[in-house]
Design a protein around this motif. Structure first.
Motif, PDB file in Angstrom:
ATOM      1  N   PRO A 135       0.814  -1.227   0.000  1.00 41.85           N
ATOM      2  CA  PRO A 135       0.000   0.000   0.000  1.00 41.85           C
ATOM      3  C   PRO A 135       0.846   1.275   0.000  1.00 41.85           C
ATOM      4  CG  PRO A 135      -0.853  -1.577   1.591  1.00 41.85           C
ATOM      5  CD  PRO A 135       0.465  -2.117   1.114  1.00 41.85           C
ATOM      6  N   TYR A 136       1.986   1.238   0.673  1.00 46.57           N
ATOM      7  CA  TYR A 136       2.907   2.379   0.685  1.00 46.57           C
ATOM      8  C   TYR A 136       3.405   2.666  -0.728  1.00 46.57           C
ATOM      9  CZ  TYR A 136       7.149   5.011   2.125  1.00 46.57           C
ATOM     10  OH  TYR A 136       8.153   5.939   2.291  1.00 46.57           O
ATOM     11  N   LEU A 137       3.832   1.627  -1.428  1.00 53.09           N
ATOM     12  CA  LEU A 137       4.301   1.802  -2.799  1.00 53.09           C
ATOM     13  C   LEU A 137       3.181   2.330  -3.698  1.00 53.09           C
ATOM     14  CD1 LEU A 137       6.308   1.517  -5.116  1.00 53.09           C
ATOM     15  CD2 LEU A 137       5.703  -0.915  -5.238  1.00 53.09           C
ATOM     16  N   LEU A 138       1.997   1.773  -3.563  1.00 51.44           N
ATOM     17  CA  LEU A 138       0.871   2.221  -4.387  1.00 51.44           C
ATOM     18  C   LEU A 138       0.516   3.680  -4.106  1.00 51.44           C
ATOM     19  CD1 LEU A 138      -1.408  -0.943  -4.239  1.00 51.44           C
ATOM     20  CD2 LEU A 138       0.017  -0.158  -6.157  1.00 51.44           C
ATOM     21  N   TRP A 139       0.451   4.050  -2.826  1.00 48.56           N
ATOM     22  CA  TRP A 139       0.104   5.430  -2.472  1.00 48.56           C
ATOM     23  C   TRP A 139       1.214   6.382  -2.911  1.00 48.56           C
ATOM     24  CZ3 TRP A 139      -4.184   7.937  -1.323  1.00 48.56           C
ATOM     25  CH2 TRP A 139      -4.082   9.247  -0.868  1.00 48.56           C
ATOM     26  N   ALA A 140       2.471   5.992  -2.714  1.00 45.71           N
ATOM     27  CA  ALA A 140       3.587   6.855  -3.136  1.00 45.71           C
ATOM     28  C   ALA A 140       3.562   7.054  -4.646  1.00 45.71           C
ATOM     29  CB  ALA A 140       4.915   6.267  -2.675  1.00 45.71           C
ATOM     30  N   SER A 141       3.189   6.027  -5.388  1.00 41.78           N
ATOM     31  CA  SER A 141       3.080   6.144  -6.846  1.00 41.78           C
ATOM     32  C   SER A 141       1.943   7.084  -7.221  1.00 41.78           C
ATOM     33  CB  SER A 141       2.860   4.766  -7.474  1.00 41.78           C
ATOM     34  OG  SER A 141       3.946   3.924  -7.177  1.00 41.78           O
ATOM     35  N   PHE A 142       0.806   6.927  -6.569  1.00 41.90           N
ATOM     36  CA  PHE A 142      -0.322   7.836  -6.793  1.00 41.90           C
ATOM     37  C   PHE A 142       0.070   9.266  -6.414  1.00 41.90           C
ATOM     38  CE2 PHE A 142      -3.860  10.119  -4.785  1.00 41.90           C
ATOM     39  CZ  PHE A 142      -4.703  10.253  -5.873  1.00 41.90           C
ATOM     40  N   ALA A 143       0.743   9.432  -5.279  1.00 36.95           N
ATOM     41  CA  ALA A 143       1.163  10.756  -4.824  1.00 36.95           C
ATOM     42  C   ALA A 143       2.131  11.401  -5.804  1.00 36.95           C
ATOM     43  CB  ALA A 143       1.784  10.664  -3.429  1.00 36.95           C
ATOM     44  N   THR A 144       2.953  10.586  -6.465  1.00 36.45           N
ATOM     45  CA  THR A 144       3.880  11.112  -7.466  1.00 36.45           C
ATOM     46  C   THR A 144       3.110  11.723  -8.633  1.00 36.45           C
ATOM     47  OG1 THR A 144       5.567   9.497  -6.855  1.00 36.45           O
ATOM     48  CG2 THR A 144       5.772  10.508  -9.032  1.00 36.45           C
ATOM     49  N   LEU A 145       2.119  11.004  -9.128  1.00 31.14           N
ATOM     50  CA  LEU A 145       1.290  11.528 -10.213  1.00 31.14           C
ATOM     51  C   LEU A 145       0.554  12.790  -9.765  1.00 31.14           C
ATOM     52  CD1 LEU A 145       0.107  11.338 -13.045  1.00 31.14           C
ATOM     53  CD2 LEU A 145      -1.612   9.755 -12.130  1.00 31.14           C
ATOM     54  N   LEU A 146       0.011  12.758  -8.573  1.00 26.75           N
ATOM     55  CA  LEU A 146      -0.702  13.929  -8.052  1.00 26.75           C
ATOM     56  C   LEU A 146       0.244  15.123  -7.916  1.00 26.75           C
ATOM     57  CD1 LEU A 146      -3.281  15.190  -6.917  1.00 26.75           C
ATOM     58  CD2 LEU A 146      -2.637  14.266  -4.668  1.00 26.75           C
ATOM     59  N   ALA A 147       1.425  14.908  -7.366  1.00 30.02           N
ATOM     60  CA  ALA A 147       2.392  16.001  -7.202  1.00 30.02           C
ATOM     61  C   ALA A 147       2.791  16.588  -8.556  1.00 30.02           C
ATOM     62  CB  ALA A 147       3.620  15.496  -6.447  1.00 30.02           C
ATOM     63  N   TRP A 148       2.961  15.723  -9.562  1.00 27.00           N
ATOM     64  CA  TRP A 148       3.293  16.213 -10.903  1.00 27.00           C
ATOM     65  C   TRP A 148       2.171  17.080 -11.462  1.00 27.00           C
ATOM     66  CZ3 TRP A 148       6.986  17.519 -13.893  1.00 27.00           C
ATOM     67  CH2 TRP A 148       6.791  17.663 -15.261  1.00 27.00           C
ATOM     68  N   MET A 149       0.940  16.607 -11.308  1.00 31.23           N
ATOM     69  CA  MET A 149      -0.205  17.370 -11.822  1.00 31.23           C
ATOM     70  C   MET A 149      -0.361  18.706 -11.083  1.00 31.23           C
ATOM     71  SD  MET A 149      -1.255  15.720 -14.386  1.00 31.23           S
ATOM     72  CE  MET A 149      -2.629  16.799 -14.701  1.00 31.23           C
ATOM     73  N   ILE A 150      -0.178  18.696  -9.782  1.00 32.62           N
ATOM     74  CA  ILE A 150      -0.270  19.946  -9.013  1.00 32.62           C
ATOM     75  C   ILE A 150       0.829  20.905  -9.456  1.00 32.62           C
ATOM     76  CG2 ILE A 150      -0.035  20.955  -6.701  1.00 32.62           C
ATOM     77  CD1 ILE A 150      -1.553  18.483  -5.631  1.00 32.62           C
ATOM     78  N   PHE A 151       2.025  20.389  -9.671  1.00 33.03           N
ATOM     79  CA  PHE A 151       3.105  21.248 -10.183  1.00 33.03           C
ATOM     80  C   PHE A 151       2.701  21.853 -11.527  1.00 33.03           C
ATOM     81  CE2 PHE A 151       6.676  21.472 -13.179  1.00 33.03           C
ATOM     82  CZ  PHE A 151       7.305  22.597 -12.661  1.00 33.03           C
ATOM     83  N   LEU A 152       2.219  21.028 -12.455  1.00 32.12           N
ATOM     84  CA  LEU A 152       1.851  21.537 -13.781  1.00 32.12           C
ATOM     85  C   LEU A 152       0.735  22.572 -13.702  1.00 32.12           C
ATOM     86  CD1 LEU A 152       1.914  18.326 -16.023  1.00 32.12           C
ATOM     87  CD2 LEU A 152       3.626  20.168 -15.890  1.00 32.12           C
TER      88      LEU A 152
END
Length: 161
Positions: A135-152
């Motif tokens: 679950p940590y890996l899955l959430w961190a992966s989701f958070a990576t996509l979210l962080a990228w989108m928020i940056f953009l």
């Protein structure tokens, strides 16, 4: 003894929650950011991270129990844990103290990559402990996509910082 395992669990959990205490979320600033429509409600993040930190602490405790108090643990596992911990702890600082959305994205990506590395290293000691890290890996992966989108979505405002 069972209390050794309890101490390892509590210490690990406490260490992983440390950055939230040192650099708490700037809720007003976060609320002002443009976010994708699929962003979870802000209140979910604290709940999810608390559960994930408990799962990480449980996985570390299992490795502790399986390796005779970490005496038989490999340097690779220790390094994976330490590097993941460092990137995990850096996030709150770069995102909410420094307000650097790009660095927050990069850090989140590194958390996901090192979570995968930690999961692989942990599997050598316990399948259960490794599964607790999924679950940590899955959430961190989701958070990576979210962080990228928020940056953009906030690139122009982010450059002002």
């Amino acid at each position: 003894m069972w209390w050794d395992s309890l101490i390892i669990f509590v210490v690990t959990f406490g260490l992983f929650t440390l950055s939230a205490i040192l650099w708490p979320t700037d809720r007003q600033w976060y609320a002002s950011l443009n976010k994708p429509s699929w962003t979870p409600p802000a209140k979910w993040f604290g709940i999810v991270w608390t559960v994930l930190y408990a799962l990480i602490a449980a996985a570390v405790t299992i490795v502790y129990d399986r390796t005779d108090s970490f005496q038989d643990v490999s340097a690779h596992w220790l390094i994976a844990l330490a590097v993941n911990y460092a990137f995990n702890q850096a996030f709150n600082y770069v995102e909410f103290k420094a307000k650097n959305l790009f660095a927050g994205f990069v850090d989140t990506l590194l958390v996901a990559v090192t979570a995968c590395w930690l999961l692989i290293e942990t599997a050598a000691y316990s399948r259960l402990a490794a599964w607790l890290l999924v679950p940590y890996l899955l959430w961190a992966s989701f958070a990576t996509l979210l962080a990228w989108m928020i940056f953009l979505l906030n690139r122009d405002e982010a450059e002002a910082y």
